[in-house]
Enzyme design. Structure first.
Site, PDB file in Angstrom:
ATOM      1  N   CYS A 101       0.829  -1.204   0.000  1.00 34.21           N
ATOM      2  CA  CYS A 101       0.000   0.000   0.000  1.00 34.21           C
ATOM      3  C   CYS A 101       0.865   1.256   0.000  1.00 34.21           C
ATOM      4  O   CYS A 101       0.601   2.204  -0.747  1.00 34.21           O
ATOM      5  CB  CYS A 101      -0.926  -0.004   1.215  1.00 34.21           C
ATOM      6  N   CYS A 199      -6.385  -3.864   6.906  1.00 31.79           N
ATOM      7  CA  CYS A 199      -7.542  -2.973   6.789  1.00 31.79           C
ATOM      8  C   CYS A 199      -8.700  -3.600   6.020  1.00 31.79           C
ATOM      9  O   CYS A 199      -9.860  -3.321   6.306  1.00 31.79           O
ATOM     10  CB  CYS A 199      -7.136  -1.644   6.179  1.00 31.79           C
TER      11      CYS A 199
END
Length: 391
Positions: A101, A199
């Site tokens: 990410c 997440c």
């Protein structure tokens, strides 16, 4: 400077943006929408990037008096982070989605768009420090608070990306001070819990989530000698170093627990054994990148251009870290240019650990340090013990 503040909806990014405003920068806040179907509410400290987080980011920007936007990066996140996570597990590796990410979303896609729009830097709430050396080159270093240091997950940043990165929390001595500052500023996120876990798997059930994405089939669990000691519902759901959930039908001769030593997706087998066999003292990494300019030893012996045959750099002393919150261990490393199997050469990182590490798995990331400085990183391709034969 024109600064784009990445607003996650948490206290760290809010205070970082506030400090950028205090420093006199022209700051604009942006929240990244990473899912087309986010949950409406967080569950305690699990997960992030929800509607609640977006609202918290908006309230922080409103309090700071800066513009606020939401950018939809959901498709890019799905392809570059979520699908990469699935593909890596399907191949029997253990990926780090936070590394991907940071590499592909926050400091590639986001930074690229920010620069195209005329911003000079992207500001985030990461605990890490960018330092300029005497020659004007940018270096990445650990934050003042080692307990919160996040330089490991930023080890993928390049020299050019570091030039446009701003980490206002770098010298903050503790997270408690950040929360106290947020409360003084009247930011509503002052007491908001930190997010943890992956997440996009907010309930923390990685195995259950993967079972819906990867075709699983039952197979054998074998010990280090190859003898069958149990069965598994799908090899891809296991990770090296795992102890729980093995459900072995045959106990070890010494009665001690056994751990996952290796995953063999092509054979659909999981290899288990005693904890002592988890000790790893040699790592070979691929997809090598340098956080800033490489140190001279990493380039010595490797021609700058026209390389036609394998070569290796000088060996250099460093510390190696393989988990975001793991302890770095002393090591020696060198760069090797090797045949990639297709007639071309690729750079690989060979790391010999002076102090063995346990539970190292292909797919993880090894980050190298010298003192507080991050040298670079590589994705672990193989990890082995020099004291025992291959399983």
């Amino acid at each position: 400077m024109r600064v784009l503040a990445a607003m996650s909806g948490g206290v760290d990014s809010a205070v970082a943006a506030a400090r950028a405003v205090d420093a006199g920068h022209d700051v604009v806040g942006v929240h990244l929408a990473l899912s087309r179907m986010p949950g409406t509410l967080r569950t305690g400290s699990r997960g992030c990037c929800t509607v609640e987080d977006s609202n918290d980011a908006w309230r922080a920007c409103d309090k700071l008096g800066i513009p606020y936007y939401v950018w939809d990066f959901s498709e890019r996140f799905k392809e570059d982070v979520v699908q990469d996570f699935i593909d890596e597990y399907a191949a029997g590796r253990t990926p780090n989605p936070c590394m991907r990410c940071n590499e592909r979303i926050k400091f590639a896609a986001l930074l690229e768009k920010a620069i195209a729009l005329g911003f000079d830097a992207v500001c985030t709430g990461h605990y890490a420090k960018v330092v300029q050396d005497g020659n004007g080159n940018m270096e990445l270093h650990r934050a003042a608070d080692w307990a919160k240091d996040q330089s490991y997950v930023l080890g993928v940043l390049t020299h050019e990306q570091l030039r446009h990165s701003m980490f206002p929390l770098a010298d903050t001595p503790s997270k408690a001070e950040v929360r106290a500052e947020a409360e003084r500023r009247g930011l509503s996120v002052a007491k908001k819990p930190d997010s943890h876990d992956i997440c996009f798997i907010p309930d923390g059930d990685t195995a259950g989530w993967l079972a819906e994405k990867i075709q699983m089939s039952t197979g054998d669990i074998v010990d280090e000698s190859g003898a069958k000691v149990g069965e598994h519902p799908g090899a891809n759901a296991f990770t090296v170093g795992q102890r729980r959930g093995l459900k072995l039908g045959t106990p070890a001769a010494d009665g001690k627990p056994r751990f996952v030593l290796e995953i063999r997706p092509k054979e659909n087998k999981v290899v288990v054994g005693p904890q002592a066999l988890l000790a790893i003292d040699e790592i070979r990494g691929i997809k090598l990148s340098w956080a800033g300019e490489p140190i001279p030893q990493a380039l010595a012996g490797i021609p700058a251009a026209g390389l036609a045959e394998p070569a290796m750099s000088e060996t250099f002393d460093c510390h190696a870290q393989v988990r975001a919150h793991g302890d770095p261990v002393p090591a020696r490393a060198r760069v090797e240019m090797t045949d990639d199997g297709g007639g071309s050469l690729r750079a690989e990182l060979l790391v010999t650990l002076i102090e063995p590490l346990r539970g190292v798995s292909p797919g993880q990331t090894v980050v190298l340090y010298q003192g507080t400085r991050v040298l670079g990183q590589a994705t672990i391709d193989t990890a082995r013990s020099l004291a025992r034969p291959a399983l």
